[in-house]
Design a protein around this motif. Structure first.
Motif, PDB file in Angstrom:
ATOM      1  N   TYR A 146     109.090  48.301  18.444  1.00 39.80           N
ATOM      2  CA  TYR A 146     108.366  47.882  19.814  1.00 39.80           C
ATOM      3  C   TYR A 146     109.375  47.948  21.118  1.00 39.80           C
ATOM      4  O   TYR A 146     108.888  48.359  22.041  1.00 39.80           O
ATOM      5  N   ALA A 147     110.634  47.480  20.811  1.00 41.18           N
ATOM      6  CA  ALA A 147     111.227  47.401  21.960  1.00 41.18           C
ATOM      7  C   ALA A 147     111.868  48.603  22.571  1.00 41.18           C
ATOM      8  O   ALA A 147     111.674  49.003  23.575  1.00 41.18           O
ATOM      9  N   LEU A 148     111.955  49.445  21.550  1.00 45.70           N
ATOM     10  CA  LEU A 148     112.661  50.880  21.931  1.00 45.70           C
ATOM     11  C   LEU A 148     111.497  51.544  22.791  1.00 45.70           C
ATOM     12  O   LEU A 148     111.390  52.445  23.570  1.00 45.70           O
ATOM     13  N   SER A 173     120.182  42.480  29.755  1.00 49.55           N
ATOM     14  CA  SER A 173     119.136  41.614  29.218  1.00 49.55           C
ATOM     15  C   SER A 173     118.229  42.300  28.188  1.00 49.55           C
ATOM     16  O   SER A 173     118.060  41.755  27.139  1.00 49.55           O
ATOM     17  N   VAL A 174     118.081  43.696  28.606  1.00 47.97           N
ATOM     18  CA  VAL A 174     116.952  44.241  27.419  1.00 47.97           C
ATOM     19  C   VAL A 174     117.967  44.754  26.399  1.00 47.97           C
ATOM     20  O   VAL A 174     117.622  44.493  25.178  1.00 47.97           O
ATOM     21  N   PHE A 175     119.274  44.961  26.458  1.00 46.53           N
ATOM     22  CA  PHE A 175     120.280  45.393  25.175  1.00 46.53           C
ATOM     23  C   PHE A 175     120.484  44.101  24.400  1.00 46.53           C
ATOM     24  O   PHE A 175     120.741  44.008  23.264  1.00 46.53           O
ATOM     25  N   ILE A 204     125.199  46.357  18.411  1.00 46.81           N
ATOM     26  CA  ILE A 204     124.033  47.274  17.961  1.00 46.81           C
ATOM     27  C   ILE A 204     124.141  48.373  17.382  1.00 46.81           C
ATOM     28  O   ILE A 204     123.599  48.610  16.231  1.00 46.81           O
ATOM     29  N   ARG A 205     125.244  49.215  17.637  1.00 49.73           N
ATOM     30  CA  ARG A 205     125.677  50.413  16.884  1.00 49.73           C
ATOM     31  C   ARG A 205     126.336  50.175  15.578  1.00 49.73           C
ATOM     32  O   ARG A 205     125.880  50.473  14.650  1.00 49.73           O
ATOM     33  N   GLN A 260     129.261  45.409  25.361  1.00 50.56           N
ATOM     34  CA  GLN A 260     129.605  44.620  24.052  1.00 50.56           C
ATOM     35  C   GLN A 260     128.378  44.438  22.927  1.00 50.56           C
ATOM     36  O   GLN A 260     128.374  44.621  22.105  1.00 50.56           O
ATOM     37  N   ASN A 261     127.113  44.417  23.769  1.00 47.55           N
ATOM     38  CA  ASN A 261     125.945  44.556  22.921  1.00 47.55           C
ATOM     39  C   ASN A 261     125.665  45.783  22.374  1.00 47.55           C
ATOM     40  O   ASN A 261     125.045  45.884  21.358  1.00 47.55           O
ATOM     41  N   LEU A 262     126.000  46.846  22.996  1.00 48.41           N
ATOM     42  CA  LEU A 262     125.704  48.305  22.674  1.00 48.41           C
ATOM     43  C   LEU A 262     126.640  48.469  21.397  1.00 48.41           C
ATOM     44  O   LEU A 262     126.165  48.999  20.449  1.00 48.41           O
TER      45      LEU A 262
END
Length: 114
Positions: free
Chosen positions: A3-5, A40-42, A102-103, A97-99
């Motif tokens: 849903y987010a993506l 914020s999104v990531f 997530i990865r 950092q968030n990316l």
């Protein structure tokens, strides 16, 4: 997470199809606000993967970060001081950092799924 993506993808498509022109005078403010919004999104996507997502935290963080970053850039412009660099550094560092997190989480889930 789907849903987010999908929401992110729909938002990007809507942004490209909307005929809104932003004057070049405001481009610096908008770019800093967009950086804060992407942070914020990531951060929200990371929270979803960590199963810690909270709607209230996400929504308040999204709007307050975006507003504060834009105001910081505006205030710095009025004072003649590049205050926008503080927002670029803080949000840019957190974004990458968030990316990275997530990865790593997606790779770990993919490896465990096999």
């Amino acid at each position: 997470m789907i849903y987010a993506l999908s929401g992110l993808l729909l938002g990007i498509i809507a942004g490209f199809l909307t005929p809104i022109k932003i004057p070049s005078v405001y481009s610096g403010y908008v770019s800093i606000a967009l950086l804060a919004a992407f942070d914020s999104v990531f951060g929200g996507i990371r929270a979803i993967l960590e199963e810690k997502f909270d709607n209230i935290v996400f929504i308040t963080g999204f709007f307050s970060n975006t507003l504060i970053a834009g105001l910081l850039a505006y205030l710095g412009d009025r004072l003649g001081v590049p205050l926008y660099l503080a927002a670029v550094f803080a949000f840019g560092a957190r974004l990458f950092q968030n990316l990275a997190i997530i990865r790593r989480q997606l790779i770990a889930k993919h490896i465990k799924g096999k």
